[in-house]
Design a protein around this motif. Structure first.
Motif, short mmCIF file in Angstrom:
data_model
loop_
_atom_site.label_atom_id
_atom_site.label_comp_id
_atom_site.label_asym_id
_atom_site.label_seq_id
_atom_site.Cartn_x
_atom_site.Cartn_y
_atom_site.Cartn_z
N LEU A 1 -5.68 -0.88 -5.17
CA LEU A 1 -5.78 -1.93 -4.16
C LEU A 1 -6.56 -3.12 -4.71
O LEU A 1 -6.15 -4.27 -4.58
N GLN A 2 -7.68 -2.83 -5.36
CA GLN A 2 -8.51 -3.90 -5.91
C GLN A 2 -7.79 -4.65 -7.02
O GLN A 2 -7.85 -5.87 -7.10
N THR A 3 -7.09 -3.93 -7.88
CA THR A 3 -6.34 -4.58 -8.96
C THR A 3 -5.25 -5.46 -8.39
O THR A 3 -5.03 -6.58 -8.88
N SER A 4 -4.57 -4.99 -7.36
CA SER A 4 -3.51 -5.79 -6.73
C SER A 4 -4.07 -7.04 -6.08
O SER A 4 -3.46 -8.11 -6.13
N LEU A 5 -5.22 -6.92 -5.43
CA LEU A 5 -5.85 -8.09 -4.81
C LEU A 5 -6.24 -9.13 -5.85
O LEU A 5 -6.19 -10.33 -5.60
N ARG A 6 -6.62 -8.67 -7.04
CA ARG A 6 -7.06 -9.59 -8.08
C ARG A 6 -5.92 -10.29 -8.80
O ARG A 6 -6.15 -11.07 -9.72
N LEU A 7 -4.69 -10.06 -8.40
CA LEU A 7 -3.57 -10.84 -8.92
C LEU A 7 -3.56 -12.24 -8.30
O LEU A 7 -2.86 -13.13 -8.77
N SER A 8 -4.32 -12.42 -7.23
CA SER A 8 -4.39 -13.70 -6.54
C SER A 8 -5.51 -14.56 -7.13
O SER A 8 -6.64 -14.10 -7.27
N PRO B 1 -1.43 1.42 0.04
CA PRO B 1 -1.54 2.82 0.47
C PRO B 1 -0.20 3.55 0.52
O PRO B 1 -0.15 4.77 0.39
N VAL B 2 0.89 2.81 0.66
CA VAL B 2 2.21 3.45 0.65
C VAL B 2 2.62 3.81 -0.78
O VAL B 2 3.11 4.91 -1.03
N ILE B 3 2.41 2.88 -1.71
CA ILE B 3 2.78 3.13 -3.10
C ILE B 3 1.85 4.16 -3.74
O ILE B 3 2.29 5.08 -4.41
N PHE B 4 0.56 3.98 -3.53
CA PHE B 4 -0.44 4.88 -4.10
C PHE B 4 -1.01 5.74 -2.97
O PHE B 4 -2.19 5.63 -2.63
N ALA B 5 -0.19 6.57 -2.39
CA ALA B 5 -0.60 7.37 -1.24
C ALA B 5 -1.74 8.31 -1.61
O ALA B 5 -1.58 9.19 -2.45
N PRO B 6 -2.90 8.12 -0.98
CA PRO B 6 -4.04 8.98 -1.33
C PRO B 6 -3.96 10.32 -0.62
O PRO B 6 -3.47 10.42 0.51
N ASP B 7 -4.43 11.34 -1.28
CA ASP B 7 -4.59 12.65 -0.66
C ASP B 7 -5.96 12.65 0.03
O ASP B 7 -6.98 12.48 -0.64
N PRO B 8 -6.01 12.81 1.35
CA PRO B 8 -7.30 12.71 2.04
C PRO B 8 -8.30 13.78 1.64
O PRO B 8 -9.49 13.67 1.91
N PHE B 9 -7.85 14.83 0.96
CA PHE B 9 -8.75 15.91 0.55
C PHE B 9 -9.14 15.84 -0.92
O PHE B 9 -9.79 16.73 -1.43
N ALA C 1 -10.96 13.35 -3.64
CA ALA C 1 -11.76 12.14 -3.82
C ALA C 1 -11.21 11.28 -4.97
O ALA C 1 -11.21 10.06 -4.89
N ALA C 2 -10.72 11.92 -6.02
CA ALA C 2 -10.17 11.17 -7.16
C ALA C 2 -8.94 10.37 -6.74
O ALA C 2 -8.74 9.23 -7.17
N SER C 3 -8.11 10.94 -5.88
CA SER C 3 -6.93 10.26 -5.39
C SER C 3 -7.32 9.05 -4.54
O SER C 3 -6.69 7.98 -4.64
N ILE C 4 -8.33 9.20 -3.73
CA ILE C 4 -8.79 8.08 -2.90
C ILE C 4 -9.35 6.96 -3.77
O ILE C 4 -9.07 5.78 -3.55
N LEU C 5 -10.12 7.33 -4.80
CA LEU C 5 -10.67 6.32 -5.70
C LEU C 5 -9.57 5.61 -6.49
O LEU C 5 -9.66 4.42 -6.76
N ARG C 6 -8.51 6.35 -6.89
CA ARG C 6 -7.37 5.71 -7.57
C ARG C 6 -6.69 4.71 -6.65
O ARG C 6 -6.29 3.62 -7.09
#
Length: 196
Positions: free
Chosen positions: A112-119, A92-100, A102-107
């Motif tokens: 986040l999901q892509t980063s988790l899948r590095l494990s 969330p710090v690197i890819f700071a979403p704009d709360p207003f 929706a596209a930013s939140i989905l990005r």
């Protein structure tokens, strides 16, 4: 020899559990269940192969066996216990979403999901979830828009081929990780042999 040992041990354990299930339930598994069990066995062998290849790489890179073992243990602990926490704090710090927006939140969720899948652990858990729970239809982080608790609406189980399509990227990632780590370890070993 190490991967063959892991494969034999996991296959023996798989056959024991399958036999115990048949004995306790009194029912033989159908074709779909056997295929799911075989795919799970393949995923478990690939998962074990990733960690075995990493341990072999560290045993080649480090001169001391204790250092190699501690380095492999540290990497395993990083991915097993701390990776989810690190990713959820950093993404969330690197890819700071704009709360207003929706596209930013989905990005942000996608990053986040892509980063988790590095494990490898995340890849294996997602694979096991789709194979052992046939009603699983997606491995994505679910955005709850309905307000209903997850799993409150019963779903029909997916056929095996659809579950296989769902886990194909995860299974391929585990196999690719195993092959890449083994290849790097082999190249490092050959270079050390040439110098010696």
């Amino acid at each position: 020899a190490g991967l063959a040992t892991i494969a034999v041990m996991l296959t023996a354990l798989w056959l024991f559990v399958l036999g115990l299930g048949i004995l306790r339930l009194g029912l033989a598994p159908n074709t779909q269940e056997v295929l799911r069990a075989l795919a799970f066995l393949l995923a478990a062998i690939a998962f074990g192969g990733v960690w075995l290849a990493l341990a072999m790489l560290f045993s080649v890179v480090f001169r001391s066996a204790a250092t190699a073992a501690l380095a492999a243990l540290a990497v395993w602990m990083l991915f097993a216990f701390f990776w989810n926490m690190i990713v959820q704090l950093v993404a969330p710090v690197i890819f700071a979403p704009d709360p207003f927006d929706a596209a930013s939140i989905l990005r942000t969720i996608s990053a986040l999901q892509t980063s988790l899948r590095l494990s490898p652990n995340t890849l294996f858990v997602e694979t096991a979830q789709a194979l052992l729970s046939p009603e699983t239809r997606t491995l994505a982080l679910e955005v709850q828009l309905t307000g209903l608790p997850s799993g409150s609406i019963p779903r029909a189980p997916l056929p095996f081929d659809q579950s296989l399509v769902l886990i194909w990227p995860q299974l391929t990632g585990l196999l690719a990780g195993f092959i890449a780590l083994f290849t790097v370890g082999y190249i490092v070993f050959q270079r050390q042999e040439v110098r010696a």
